[in-house]
Scaffold this active site. Structure first.
Site, mmCIF file in Angstrom:
data_model
loop_
_atom_site.group_PDB
_atom_site.id
_atom_site.type_symbol
_atom_site.label_atom_id
_atom_site.label_comp_id
_atom_site.label_asym_id
_atom_site.label_seq_id
_atom_site.Cartn_x
_atom_site.Cartn_y
_atom_site.Cartn_z
ATOM 1 N N SER A 1 89.808 38.435 71.150
ATOM 2 C CA SER A 1 91.058 37.834 70.678
ATOM 3 C C SER A 1 92.211 38.810 70.818
ATOM 4 C CB SER A 1 90.908 37.392 69.219
ATOM 5 O OG SER A 1 90.536 38.474 68.389
ATOM 6 N N HIS B 1 50.179 59.438 71.540
ATOM 7 C CA HIS B 1 49.329 58.303 71.167
ATOM 8 C C HIS B 1 49.607 57.870 69.733
ATOM 9 C CE1 HIS B 1 47.087 60.791 74.155
ATOM 10 N NE2 HIS B 1 47.057 59.622 74.761
ATOM 11 N N ASP C 1 40.004 63.948 78.802
ATOM 12 C CA ASP C 1 40.571 64.229 80.120
ATOM 13 C C ASP C 1 39.996 65.517 80.699
ATOM 14 O OD1 ASP C 1 42.060 61.967 79.808
ATOM 15 O OD2 ASP C 1 43.986 62.957 79.599
ATOM 16 N N SER D 1 46.250 54.802 80.109
ATOM 17 C CA SER D 1 47.431 53.978 80.395
ATOM 18 C C SER D 1 48.257 53.819 79.129
ATOM 19 C CB SER D 1 47.001 52.611 80.915
ATOM 20 O OG SER D 1 46.331 52.731 82.155
#
Length: 609
Positions: A482, A240, A125, A65
């Protein structure tokens, strides 16, 4: 310094993130019980005959995550079937990956079409998804895995780990999802995913790196300057915050784009076991410019322009350009670019599959441009130019004010000089009760008025023209609130005088025009007398001017000065930057806009003596 995050507890953050997603997308997403897994709501069916895997290959992806919207944001029709979420920057477990495969994939005996796992090239992974893949296959589910290694920052010969998987993974999701949505079988979907994976190249850069939730202190690795005092940036760092190719002094946007494209092009791609440049002239490209989390949309558009301009200068055609957050790294102030050349026999197929519509909440669809050599957006819409009426002078009401031209020349000149010279005073007041730019803004407008008066671009033949030209001068030079308010006043005064009734323009008509100008400032600006703005000088001056039928300029100047002085005692403001300030800050300092009005009217009164 301790990091500042919107967070309750780092330990609960992923579960709470999932809960937040389910609140945002109540019809679209579902959580898999007992796991940090998000699935498309179509997988909630208990009827296996209606299971989505009966008609199309399922696609799953995931990882640690902190890269949102990757990967849960890409769950949708013609994209991912589900996403497996690990902890912060941590691979998901084998059990969760396997649970997701089982939920999204029927066995062969049940008529399942199989499942493709799209995995970024990180050891954890690869191992965890790979183990789950093998277990699922042993259960009779057809599962294959594609590893994406698109990061061009890692040298090809640097160990066996290989390049990291970064934002190019999202293009694999999209194109493989389009293939699955069309009903292609698992082998064909896998082949297409592999083709994209081997063809896409990515590179990131950052001005400041990532600080993860739960960290004890801010990651300041890129906050230090070099020996010459230049701020530093980094090329090629990972998602990362891993170190990249090198740190270097901050470059311009164009130079950053040039460096990134050079590295990607040199890294190349593997074609028939040969490394060739990633893209070549006449290639049609999909270009994804990815926000790494903490870069403004404005800067992202600048970087996209630099990248695409240089790619097209090299003879390529950026057929699809996506700009936004696709694979982030929490708050990293950086960006990456992923380039996918659509070449060879399947080039048209890749674009068509990429263009398949999806309802994935995190996907930002590209504006499709297929025909012609030039983008339709490159062709500007012609401005409608309103020419000044050559006969306008003949239609103006006559001026019934004695020696108006000489008087106007002197008044405008002296007022502009006085206003320009008042810059230090106005700046001092505005630094306390505003944003500090009032003096410079007024001085800029005054100098422009003087310049136009000297070059005879500011007409003093008729008040209608004088006020219109003053409005033009203010518009061209002042800017800010202005500037536009004063332009409104002059513009309204001009149009009011253009339609006077009677024999011509009298001093009373000038007083009415000034009043109308003040009311226009109030109407469009929202402030009123008492709001602690320039109107606190303008409205009292207007009332005094009307009371004297425009003849008593000194009374008007005195009223303006009294109104401006009164603003110093006002302890609250209803408009302008002063509206944000406390009573302590405001007390004792007059509004600089009101002071400027009083100064001009006082100078005007002296000029008319």
């Amino acid at each position: 310094m301790k990091p500042k995050k919107f967070i309750n507890s780092a330990a609960d953050a992923v579960d709470e993130f999932i809960s937040g997603l389910l609140i945002q997308y109540p019809n679209h997403l579902r959580k898999l019980a007992n796991h940090q897994v998000i699935l498309h709501s179509s997988f909630a069916t208990q009827n296996k005959d209606a299971h989505p895997n009966k008609s199309r290959v399922s696609l799953l992806s995931g990882g640690g995550s902190g890269h949102e919207p990757s990967h849960a944001g890409f769950v949708g029709e013609n994209m991912l079937s589900g996403a497996i979420l690990g902890g912060i920057f941590a691979s998901p477990s084998v059990n969760s990956i396997l649970a997701a495969i089982r939920a999204a994939t029927l066995t062969s005996s049940e008529g399942g079409k199989g499942c493709l796992l799209i995995v970024k090239n990180y050891t954890g992974d690869r191992l965890n998804f790979g183990m789950a893949c093998e277990i699922a296959n042993a259960e009779g589910r057809l599962v294959k895995m594609v590893v994406v290694a698109d990061d061009c920052a890692i040298e090809r010969k640097k160990g066996i780990t290989g390049a990291r998987g970064v934002a190019g993974t999202v293009l694999v999701h999209k194109i493989a999802g389009g293939a699955a949505g069309k009903g292609l079988d698992l082998d064909k979907v896998t082949k297409i995913a592999e083709t994209v994976s081997k063809s896409v190249g990515s590179l990131g850069c950052a001005l400041n790196t990532v600080t993860i939730p739960g960290a004890d202190k801010v990651n300041d690795r890129l906050s230090k300057a070099d020996d010459a005092g230049e701020p530093m940036m980094e090329l090629g760092l990972g998602i990362h915050g891993e170190a990249g190719i090198r740190q270097c002094p901050l470059m311009s946007c164009d130079d950053i784009a040039k460096e990134m494209l050079s590295i990607i092009q040199s890294y190349g791609r593997d074609v028939d076991s040969k490394i060739v440049p990633l893209y070549k002239p006449n290639d049609e490209l999909i270009v994804l410019v990815n926000n790494l989390g903490g870069t403004s949309n404005f800067e992202m558009s600048l970087l996209a322009r630099s990248l695409v301009t240089q790619l097209e200068a090299a003879g390529c055609k950026a057929k699809r350009v996506l700009v936004g957050s696709f694979m982030t790294s929490f708050d990293m102030q950086g960006a990456s670019v992923s380039i996918l050349p659509c070449t060879g026999d399947i080039s048209k197929d890749l674009l068509n599959l990429f263009d398949e519509k999806t309802d994935a909440p995190g996907w930002l669809a590209a504006d499709v441009w297929n025909n012609g050599d030039n983008r339709p957006s490159a062709s500007e819409i012609e401005e409608i130019v309103v020419e000044k009426d050559a006969n306008a002078a003949e239609n103006l009401p006559p001026v019934l004010i004695s020696d108006y031209s000489a008087m106007a020349q002197a008044v405008v000149s002296q007022c502009a000089i006085a206003l320009a010279n008042a810059e230090p005073t106005l700046t001092k007041y505005d630094t306390i009760v505003g944003d500090g730019d009032c003096g410079i803004t007024m001085q800029r407008g005054a100098k422009e008025v003087l310049s136009r008066l000297e070059s005879k671009l500011l007409r003093v033949d008729n008040p209608v023209n004088t006020f219109a030209d003053l409005a033009d001068a203010v518009s061209a030079s002042m800017g800010g609130s202005s500037g536009i308010l004063l332009e409104l006043m002059f513009r309204k005064a001009s149009t009011s005088l253009q339609s006077v009734s009677g024999d011509g323009i009298t001093p009373k008509d000038m007083a009415v025009a000034f009043r109308n100008g003040c009311e226009a400032v109030s109407f469009y600006g929202g402030a009123q007398e008492g709001s602690r703005t320039m109107l606190d000088a303008m409205f009292p001056a207007s009332a005094a001017m009307l009371a004297g039928d425009g003849a008593d300029m000194q009374a008007s100047a005195n009223a303006a000065q009294k109104g401006a002085d009164a603003t110093a005692a006002m302890i609250s403001a209803d408009a302008g930057r002063s509206n944000y300030l406390s009573e302590e800050v405001l007390k004792g300092t007059p509004d600089p806009g009101a002071v400027a009005v009083a100064l001009v009217l006082g100078t005007m009164a002296k000029a008319l003596e």
